[in-house]
Design an enzyme around this catalytic site. Structure first.
Site, mmCIF file in Angstrom:
data_model
loop_
_atom_site.group_PDB
_atom_site.id
_atom_site.type_symbol
_atom_site.label_atom_id
_atom_site.label_comp_id
_atom_site.label_asym_id
_atom_site.label_seq_id
_atom_site.Cartn_x
_atom_site.Cartn_y
_atom_site.Cartn_z
ATOM 1 N N ARG A 116 0.888 -1.181 0.000
ATOM 2 C CA ARG A 116 0.000 0.000 0.000
ATOM 3 C C ARG A 116 0.915 1.217 0.000
ATOM 4 O O ARG A 116 1.722 1.392 0.926
ATOM 5 C CB ARG A 116 -0.899 0.010 1.236
ATOM 6 C CG ARG A 116 -1.553 1.358 1.456
ATOM 7 C CD ARG A 116 -2.632 1.339 2.501
ATOM 8 N NE ARG A 116 -3.801 0.649 2.003
ATOM 9 C CZ ARG A 116 -5.010 0.717 2.582
ATOM 10 N NH1 ARG A 116 -5.186 1.438 3.680
ATOM 11 N NH2 ARG A 116 -6.032 0.076 2.066
ATOM 12 N N HIS A 122 -7.570 1.014 -6.185
ATOM 13 C CA HIS A 122 -7.695 0.096 -5.032
ATOM 14 C C HIS A 122 -8.397 -1.183 -5.520
ATOM 15 O O HIS A 122 -9.542 -1.463 -5.169
ATOM 16 C CB HIS A 122 -8.506 0.781 -3.933
ATOM 17 C CG HIS A 122 -8.430 0.104 -2.598
ATOM 18 N ND1 HIS A 122 -7.598 -0.969 -2.333
ATOM 19 C CD2 HIS A 122 -9.086 0.359 -1.423
ATOM 20 C CE1 HIS A 122 -7.748 -1.338 -1.061
ATOM 21 N NE2 HIS A 122 -8.648 -0.553 -0.497
ATOM 22 N N GLN A 158 -10.270 -3.887 -3.220
ATOM 23 C CA GLN A 158 -11.570 -3.476 -2.704
ATOM 24 C C GLN A 158 -12.680 -3.869 -3.680
ATOM 25 O O GLN A 158 -13.750 -4.353 -3.280
ATOM 26 C CB GLN A 158 -11.585 -1.949 -2.495
ATOM 27 C CG GLN A 158 -12.874 -1.448 -1.907
ATOM 28 C CD GLN A 158 -13.092 -1.985 -0.497
ATOM 29 O OE1 GLN A 158 -12.205 -1.896 0.336
ATOM 30 N NE2 GLN A 158 -14.265 -2.551 -0.229
ATOM 31 N N ASP A 213 -17.452 6.994 -0.823
ATOM 32 C CA ASP A 213 -16.217 6.848 -0.044
ATOM 33 C C ASP A 213 -15.945 8.195 0.615
ATOM 34 O O ASP A 213 -16.612 9.198 0.310
ATOM 35 C CB ASP A 213 -15.066 6.426 -0.992
ATOM 36 C CG ASP A 213 -13.758 6.124 -0.265
ATOM 37 O OD1 ASP A 213 -13.770 5.956 0.971
ATOM 38 O OD2 ASP A 213 -12.708 6.049 -0.945
ATOM 39 N N CYS A 268 -16.265 1.376 1.121
ATOM 40 C CA CYS A 268 -15.083 0.549 1.416
ATOM 41 C C CYS A 268 -14.669 0.641 2.879
ATOM 42 O O CYS A 268 -13.973 -0.237 3.375
ATOM 43 C CB CYS A 268 -13.930 0.958 0.514
ATOM 44 S SG CYS A 268 -13.376 2.662 0.761
ATOM 45 N N ARG A 297 -13.196 -8.788 1.934
ATOM 46 C CA ARG A 297 -11.793 -8.488 1.604
ATOM 47 C C ARG A 297 -10.965 -9.744 1.867
ATOM 48 O O ARG A 297 -10.091 -10.104 1.081
ATOM 49 C CB ARG A 297 -11.277 -7.319 2.464
ATOM 50 C CG ARG A 297 -11.926 -5.972 2.185
ATOM 51 C CD ARG A 297 -11.530 -5.432 0.831
ATOM 52 N NE ARG A 297 -10.099 -5.305 0.696
ATOM 53 C CZ ARG A 297 -9.366 -4.275 1.147
ATOM 54 N NH1 ARG A 297 -9.955 -3.256 1.722
ATOM 55 N NH2 ARG A 297 -8.048 -4.242 0.985
HETATM 56 N N1 CP Z 1 -11.108 -0.326 2.725
HETATM 57 C C1 CP Z 1 -9.831 -0.361 3.113
HETATM 58 O O1 CP Z 1 -8.907 -0.566 2.330
HETATM 59 O O2 CP Z 1 -9.655 -0.143 4.456
HETATM 60 P P1 CP Z 1 -8.281 0.082 5.211
HETATM 61 O O3 CP Z 1 -7.756 1.444 4.822
HETATM 62 O O4 CP Z 1 -8.638 0.006 6.673
HETATM 63 O O5 CP Z 1 -7.313 -0.996 4.810
HETATM 64 N N1 NVA Z 2 -10.136 6.714 -0.809
HETATM 65 C C1 NVA Z 2 -9.634 6.244 0.475
HETATM 66 C C2 NVA Z 2 -9.797 4.772 0.573
HETATM 67 C C3 NVA Z 2 -9.380 4.175 1.882
HETATM 68 C C4 NVA Z 2 -9.522 2.693 1.935
HETATM 69 C C5 NVA Z 2 -8.193 6.670 0.643
HETATM 70 O O1 NVA Z 2 -7.416 6.517 -0.297
HETATM 71 O O2 NVA Z 2 -7.877 7.193 1.707
#
Ligand code: CP
Ligand code: NVA
Length: 308
Positions: A107, A134, A137, A225, A266, A294
């Site tokens: 990530r 992502h 997700q 989101d 998400c 997930r």
């Molecule tokens: N939805 C998601 O990716 O959550 P986290 O940021 O908690 O991993």
């Molecule tokens: N759009 C959000 C998703 C988190 C899972 C971010 O990137 O912070």
């Protein structure tokens, strides 16, 4: 080698295979999603590195648990504590990690970091979120939709809010899984044009409708989101809230969708900003199924990556 970098760059049949495999693995657990190991251990003697340059709850716990259920082991690494970003190149990090582990999930911020990791690693790399996409997700979301309502192909999916990384992967999903997509939000926060064009090129509708009530008409699924993502500057917060307030998912907006339309997010959510608690906790919300899925979806992704 099977990297899982994005929905639109992964073969359609492979994506479908992963969803089906995820469902089978979930069903084999007979309603017991938690810690007990799976009956077979495809990841026995495998080591998986989970690298986080941004915070995470779901991605971190679900990958870690998924590896353990399949008999493998994990190393959870924070970007800050590694030499990543302290002068060592991503390419060298990728080469080094490939000598230690069988699979890398990362990530990160820039998509270029993910791409460089994949280019130089000799083991598969999984995208656990970048500023741009992502994909994990959306695998969980497709699994969730289909568990509740059957095939997602031909359905109408509406995104209300910021055209962000999760939105981009959902649009890629429209192309690959064959559903129609409508974005509603302010023009300044539109999703990237390439994603919309990708979906259209696969033969589905991918459109923008500024009026949220019109956009949601006839929707089978409404998704939103956070209004401020982890890579967005906090200084943008107030401006974004002002721009996005009209796109909040609330009961009045959901009333324009089909009566059995599902709601997804998400998570993490900011209650009563992008979505009201009434919708989040309402009968059509499947947000915690998404979170659980997930786990199941990523287990299938990891198996595909490793050819197991
Ligand atoms: N939805 C998601 O990716 O959550 P986290 O940021 O908690 O991993
Ligand atoms: N759009 C959000 C998703 C988190 C899972 C971010 O990137 O912070």
């Amino acid at each position: 080698m099977n990297h899982f970098l994005d929905i639109h760059t992964t073969d359609k049949a492979a994506l479908r295979g992963m969803i089906d495999n995820a469902r089978q693995m979930k069903e084999a657990r007979a309603g017991q999603p938690k810690a007990t190991p799976d009956q077979d251990h495809p990841l026995k003697n495998r080591m998986v590195a989970l690298i986080f340059e941004k915070p995470s709850t779901r991605t971190r716990v679900s990958f870690d648990l998924g590896v353990r259920q399949m008999g493998g082991q994990t190393m959870v690494l924070s970007g800050k504590e590694m030499q990543l970003g302290h002068g060592e190149t991503i390419a060298d990090t990728a080469r080094v990690l490939s000598r230690y582990v069988d699979l890398i999930m990362i990530r990160t911020f820039e998509e270029a970091t993910l791409q460089e990791m994949a280019e130089y690693a000799s083991v598969p790399v999984i995208n656990g979120l970048t500023n741009r996409t992502h994909p994990c997700q959306i695998m969980a979301d497709v699994l969730t939709y289909e568990e509740h309502r059957g095939p997602i192909a031909g359905r109408k999916v509406v995104w209300s809010g910021d055209g962000n990384n999760v939105c981009a992967s959902l649009i890629h999903g429209a192309g690959q899984f064959g559903f129609d997509f409508t974005f509603t939000g302010p023009q300044t926060l539109d999703p990237e044009r390439e994603a919309l064009e990708f979906a259209r090129a696969q033969g589905v509708q991918a459109v923008i409708e500024r009026d949220p009530a019109k956009a949601v008409e006839g929707a089978d699924l409404v998704v939103t989101d956070t209004w401020v993502s982890m890579h967005d500057p906090q200084s943008a917060r107030e401006r974004r809230h002002n721009q996005l307030r009209g796109y909040q998912v609330n009961e009045a907006l959901m009333a324009h969708a089909k009566p059995d339309a599902l709601f997804m997010h998400c998570l993490p959510a900011h209650r009563d900003d992008e979505v009201t608690s009434a919708v989040m906790d309402g009968p059509n919300s499947v947000i915690f199924d998404e979170a659980e899925n997930r786990l199941h979806a990523q287990k299938a992704v990891m198996r595909w990556c490793l050819g197991l």
